[in-house]
Design an enzyme around this catalytic site. Sequence first.
Site, short mmCIF file in Angstrom:
data_model
loop_
_atom_site.label_atom_id
_atom_site.label_comp_id
_atom_site.label_asym_id
_atom_site.label_seq_id
_atom_site.Cartn_x
_atom_site.Cartn_y
_atom_site.Cartn_z
N CYS A 23 -1.19 3.36 -2.91
CA CYS A 23 0.24 3.68 -3.12
C CYS A 23 0.51 5.27 -3.39
O CYS A 23 1.81 5.55 -3.56
CB CYS A 23 0.72 2.85 -4.17
N LYS A 26 2.92 6.82 -0.89
CA LYS A 26 4.33 6.54 -0.92
C LYS A 26 5.06 8.12 -0.75
O LYS A 26 4.64 8.98 -1.26
CB LYS A 26 4.96 5.66 -2.03
N THR A 57 18.95 -2.21 -5.89
CA THR A 57 18.32 -1.80 -7.24
C THR A 57 16.69 -1.39 -7.01
O THR A 57 15.98 -1.34 -7.96
CB THR A 57 18.38 -2.72 -8.02
N ASP A 59 14.40 -3.08 -5.49
CA ASP A 59 13.53 -4.20 -6.07
C ASP A 59 12.43 -4.30 -5.12
O ASP A 59 12.19 -3.46 -4.27
CB ASP A 59 14.45 -5.38 -5.99
N ASP A 60 11.50 -5.29 -5.33
CA ASP A 60 10.12 -5.24 -4.77
C ASP A 60 10.28 -5.99 -3.48
O ASP A 60 9.21 -5.90 -2.52
CB ASP A 60 9.39 -5.94 -5.95
N ASP A 77 4.16 -4.02 2.90
CA ASP A 77 3.45 -2.90 2.43
C ASP A 77 2.06 -2.54 3.21
O ASP A 77 1.25 -3.57 3.32
CB ASP A 77 3.18 -3.34 0.79
N ASP A 100 4.14 -7.75 -4.35
CA ASP A 100 5.77 -7.92 -3.99
C ASP A 100 6.50 -9.18 -4.36
O ASP A 100 7.37 -9.41 -4.72
CB ASP A 100 6.25 -7.04 -3.00
N GLY A 148 0.22 -10.52 13.49
CA GLY A 148 0.58 -9.47 13.12
C GLY A 148 0.82 -8.50 14.13
O GLY A 148 1.01 -8.82 15.38
N SER A 150 -0.87 -4.55 15.92
CA SER A 150 -1.67 -3.18 15.67
C SER A 150 -1.22 -2.11 16.62
O SER A 150 -0.70 -2.23 17.74
CB SER A 150 -3.10 -3.63 16.07
#
Length: 357
Positions: A23, A26, A57, A59-60, A77, A100, A148, A150
């Site tokens: 993280c 970020k 706000t 938020d997560d 994430d 999250d 997913g 890639s």
Amino acid sequence: MDDRHETRVEAPRLTSLSHGGGCGCKIAPGVLAELLATQASPWPNAAFADLLVGRETADDAAVYRLNDEQAIVATTDFFMPIVDDPYDFGRIAAANALSDLYAMGARPILALALVGMPIDVLPRETIAAILRGGESVCLAAGIPVAGGHSIDSVEPIYGLAALGVVHPARVKRNSTARIGDVLVLGKPLGVGILSAALKKNVLDRAGYDAMVDSTTRLNRPGIALAQMSDVHALTDVTGFGLLGHALELARGATCGIRLRYRDLPWLEGVEALARQGIATGASARNWASYGAEAELDPALPDVARALLTDPQTSGGLLAACAPHAVEDVLACFRAEGFVRAAAIGEVVGGKPRIVVD
């Protein structure tokens, strides 16, 4: 049986392939705020009335009401390696992404893998171990990795897009703390400093094991906390550090927050490493972004600023609860193995600001 195994060819250290890790990658909160300010309103019009939580706000995760009993919680994430072991990297990135959902009070239901790898640099076995590590954490959470996307990228990147469900009335936001609430933190701090020490080859095995244990521990208490009416707000502490995420709570509720430095839990060895000058670049960027809204007691240790702004990868949940519910909240954490959970401060009146004494 351990899924990890030796690669067949000499592989470069994962952390050597990225300019930052976890993280700590970020975008600085101040820069991010400038970028988002150019976008359309985060809550455009009544056509999105079922969007219970958007980006208004910070938020997560996003929350969208499906009906009176169900809301879908969606998040994504991903980041570059924080450790060199590919299996551990996958585990940490997956746990961080699922956090999250837990921070909104949601029960995870599925995940999609987000994969960017330098295909001509990393052995296939290394990449496969990253994917297995992520899947192992999802299985521990009781969900599949159902697909997913890639790409072939310059730096290794891994993470998840994750979905969860929650009752619309039990969504826990980061903006609903109340004056008088007590703040409870679920995990000890210091992941960024330990990761910086690892990159400098000065982290011992005990420190590494402590970092991996913390960052791969799923924030499952969030599901139980969602059932508690006396828990008024919830978030998780990640890349913006404790000060940054506490400030998001304060801004959302338009109130102040006071933190007690002496009560903050630290991972073993973190304070000593900080005194040796070990820190991440993200810590300085964090302070530059929001330091004007923080007041640190001059009597605090010289390393306090670096510690309080240290970016946490897969950090702990931060709950704002009524004072009489503190023991119940702590018991909720400890029932899931979060033995270092601690009450660290309170919500106070005044403008959004963080005071640490």
